[in-house]
Write an enzyme that holds these catalytic residues in place. Sequence first.
Site, PDB file in Angstrom:
ATOM      1  N   PHE A 121      -4.197  -1.953   1.470  1.00  0.00           N
ATOM      2  CA  PHE A 121      -4.138  -3.084   1.313  1.00  0.00           C
ATOM      3  C   PHE A 121      -2.636  -2.991   0.038  1.00  0.00           C
ATOM      4  O   PHE A 121      -2.009  -2.087   0.291  1.00  0.00           O
ATOM      5  CB  PHE A 121      -5.069  -4.653   0.572  1.00  0.00           C
ATOM      6  CG  PHE A 121      -5.607  -4.964   1.783  1.00  0.00           C
ATOM      7  CD1 PHE A 121      -4.732  -5.766   2.583  1.00  0.00           C
ATOM      8  CD2 PHE A 121      -6.523  -4.545   2.313  1.00  0.00           C
ATOM      9  CE1 PHE A 121      -5.465  -5.852   3.942  1.00  0.00           C
ATOM     10  CE2 PHE A 121      -7.203  -5.392   3.038  1.00  0.00           C
ATOM     11  CZ  PHE A 121      -6.687  -5.628   4.543  1.00  0.00           C
ATOM     12  N   SER A 122      -2.656  -3.529  -0.873  1.00  0.00           N
ATOM     13  CA  SER A 122      -2.152  -3.267  -2.340  1.00  0.00           C
ATOM     14  C   SER A 122      -2.104  -1.834  -2.717  1.00  0.00           C
ATOM     15  O   SER A 122      -0.836  -1.389  -3.951  1.00  0.00           O
ATOM     16  CB  SER A 122      -2.113  -4.397  -3.249  1.00  0.00           C
ATOM     17  OG  SER A 122      -1.391  -5.858  -2.430  1.00  0.00           O
ATOM     18  N   MET A 123      -2.797  -1.237  -2.509  1.00  0.00           N
ATOM     19  CA  MET A 123      -2.480  -0.228  -3.066  1.00  0.00           C
ATOM     20  C   MET A 123      -1.524   0.745  -2.830  1.00  0.00           C
ATOM     21  O   MET A 123      -0.724   2.383  -3.100  1.00  0.00           O
ATOM     22  CB  MET A 123      -3.873   0.842  -3.018  1.00  0.00           C
ATOM     23  CG  MET A 123      -4.993   0.821  -3.483  1.00  0.00           C
ATOM     24  SD  MET A 123      -6.061   2.016  -4.381  1.00  0.00           S
ATOM     25  CE  MET A 123      -6.691   2.454  -2.348  1.00  0.00           C
ATOM     26  N   LYS A 125       1.100  -0.984  -2.779  1.00  0.00           N
ATOM     27  CA  LYS A 125       2.424  -1.031  -4.035  1.00  0.00           C
ATOM     28  C   LYS A 125       2.726   0.652  -4.315  1.00  0.00           C
ATOM     29  O   LYS A 125       3.798   0.763  -4.658  1.00  0.00           O
ATOM     30  CB  LYS A 125       2.178  -2.193  -3.862  1.00  0.00           C
ATOM     31  CG  LYS A 125       2.436  -3.077  -3.761  1.00  0.00           C
ATOM     32  CD  LYS A 125       1.429  -4.607  -4.350  1.00  0.00           C
ATOM     33  CE  LYS A 125       2.484  -5.437  -3.519  1.00  0.00           C
ATOM     34  NZ  LYS A 125       1.288  -5.805  -2.179  1.00  0.00           N
TER      35      LYS A 125
END
Length: 410
Positions: A121-123, A125
């Site tokens: 997921f947002s890791m 980013k």
Amino acid sequence: MQDSYRNSEPRAPVMQGTPVPHEWRIPAAGFDTPPFNRWSFQNMRQLARTADVRRGETVWDMPGAHQDVDTIAFEGAAGPTTWAEMLDATYTDAVLIWLDGRVVVEQYFNGMGPRTQHIVFSMSKSLTSTVAGCLIADGVLDPDAPVTEYEPALSACGWNGATVQQVLDMTTGVAFDETYDDPRAEVWKLDIAAGLRPPPTDMAVEDVPDTIRDLILMLRRTEAAHGDRFAYRSIETELLSTVMEAATGQQFVPMMSDRLWAPMGAAEDGFFVVDTAGFAMSDGGFNATLRDMARFGRLMLEDGLRDGRQIIPKTWIEDVRRGDHGLFNREGRDLFPNGLYRNMFWIPDRDRPAHLCLGIHGQHILVDPERALVAVKLSSWPVALAEQPHLGDWLAGVDAVAAAHGHGAT
């Protein structure tokens, strides 16, 4: 139908049987809902279009000296607990701690193994922004330049006038609803554009983006002046990778392989969820093994060096740790009262160099240079953002393990 199950409980028969019973198939709009997410987060290739981020020819060794830490006790938010109890309560799929140059903890649960690729997921980013850091160091990307300098089409949407650094710090004024459980929110439209969900049946055709780029160009409304506020919005990372592709003329997936994943010494390919145009869902669609995510954390810990070769620019890492950025919001301060957000990394305490990569449903990487520590956790929380203090309990558990190895919390 049970809501979810912990590792200590019987596993729900999600996607089991031939044929799989209808009630145990992944719902079309609910790959991330319990109990299905305990299977789907390890099997995203069966649910979405994907593109490989290729590993290189050599693998960065991760020597181990594994310890039994299950009975280490500490104070959790609800009272005394142990490492093993915390992992069970927080729906852990895998966890690793690197300390003093070796792996001291490496554990797998819920059917996961060392070669299993888990969505982070947002890791994603932080990985995406780190590739941008490489481009900045090479002079390909200027953080102070307007994004329209690289992609003129952005002048027709809300990012007109925003700089690359404002995108990196999520301080643009673009309006974007990040409500994860609202089918009308733009974050749902991002999933629709990436092929992870179908559009609601009553959504107007003109509101349904075919690709992630289409969604970017649809976002024309601003709610603040660029640079005046921090607001966490996943679409900023998609905007960043759009600018990176325009600056280099290269698609982001091979760019990440060339700039980071291969030279880092990943042992396995990673992969991104991609839309119908082959554009990577760079904000939250990356999948990788536990150890390879730990290698990324180790590379950040070691100032970007792998065996004497500079892979990530040290200037980028120093900017993540100590960059001049003071904007935050109430939600951020509720999580980290003295924290901030810099270059798509969370800084839990602005007075210390530690930094975090965080993803919904319990994906974490903590890098703490003062303790020579990297801690990684891959999870499948039943909800995107846990109301229970799962993150705080994990951080307290990491502190306890580090203290047992002679490194007190700082």
